[in-house]
Design an enzyme around this catalytic site. Structure first.
Site, PDB file in Angstrom:
ATOM      1  CG  ASN A  42      41.040  34.066  47.369  1.00 51.25           C
ATOM      2  OD1 ASN A  42      40.983  32.890  47.024  1.00 51.25           O
ATOM      3  ND2 ASN A  42      41.806  34.938  46.750  1.00 51.25           N
ATOM      4  CD  GLU A  44      40.039  38.602  43.691  1.00 55.28           C
ATOM      5  OE1 GLU A  44      41.216  38.466  44.017  1.00 55.28           O
ATOM      6  OE2 GLU A  44      39.676  38.807  42.508  1.00 55.28           O
ATOM      7  CB  ALA A  46      33.365  44.925  41.275  1.00 52.47           C
ATOM      8  CE1 TYR A  48      39.396  44.730  42.891  1.00 49.18           C
ATOM      9  CE2 TYR A  48      40.321  46.931  43.006  1.00 49.18           C
ATOM     10  CZ  TYR A  48      40.026  45.801  42.278  1.00 49.18           C
ATOM     11  OH  TYR A  48      40.356  45.721  40.964  1.00 49.18           O
ATOM     12  CB  CYS A  53      41.296  36.388  53.290  1.00 49.88           C
ATOM     13  SG  CYS A  53      42.002  38.000  52.904  1.00 49.88           S
ATOM     14  CD  GLU A  55      44.171  33.206  54.975  1.00 48.55           C
ATOM     15  OE1 GLU A  55      43.325  33.570  54.119  1.00 48.55           O
ATOM     16  OE2 GLU A  55      45.366  33.552  54.924  1.00 48.55           O
ATOM     17  CB  CYS A  86      46.301  39.648  54.737  1.00 48.09           C
ATOM     18  SG  CYS A  86      44.595  39.571  55.337  1.00 48.09           S
ATOM     19  CB  CYS A  89      43.724  36.553  57.711  1.00 52.10           C
ATOM     20  SG  CYS A  89      42.547  36.639  56.348  1.00 52.10           S
TER      21      CYS A  89
END
Length: 140
Positions: A42, A44, A46, A48, A53, A55, A86, A89
């Protein structure tokens, strides 16, 4: 490649996760039907919504290299429990087939095996678009 070996690759990929906000690293390893392995972690952001992810990272890497025949995907995090993909994904995974094996791991020796259809029953797939009057081949 065994399920255990694929989980080990996912654990290695997890170590590359960029997770300064959630502190929740996840790793994935994808096995193609031709025996190639693509890993992902994953990443990330800032903002979001820009986060990706593990996967999907592995899938996008495979597809960008011309591989779409996914056989299995292993997923692992640092939790002492199983970390499942999730919803987004799951939808991306099922795009490439309902029979894809999902290996959800706590460790190399502790994992569960499902299919993506087990995790996303009654999914919407490319076949659903083909059922439409006119379908995807007529510019819809």
């Amino acid at each position: 490649m065994t399920d255990k070996e694929l989980v080990k690759k996912a654990i290695e990929a997890k170590n590359n996760a960029y997770v300064p906000y959630s502190k929740f690293p996840v790793g994935a390893a994808l096995l193609t039907k031709e025996g190639r392995v693509y890993t992902g972690c994953n990443v990330e952001c800032a903002s979001y919504g820009g986060t990706n992810c593990a996967e999907r990272t592995a899938i996008f890497k495979a597809v960008s290299e011309g591989d779409r025949n996914i056989d299995a995907i292993a997923v692992v995090s640092d939790l002492d429990d199983y970390t499942y993909p999730c919803g987004i994904c799951r939808q991306v995974i099922v795009e490439f087939g309902k029979g894809i094996k999902m290996i959800i791991a706590k460790s190399e020796d502790d994992f569960r095996v499902h299919t993506i259809d087990d995790l996303l029953p009654h999914s919407f797939t490319p076949e659903d678009l083909e059922k439409m009057d006119g379908g995807i081949n007529n510019g819809i």
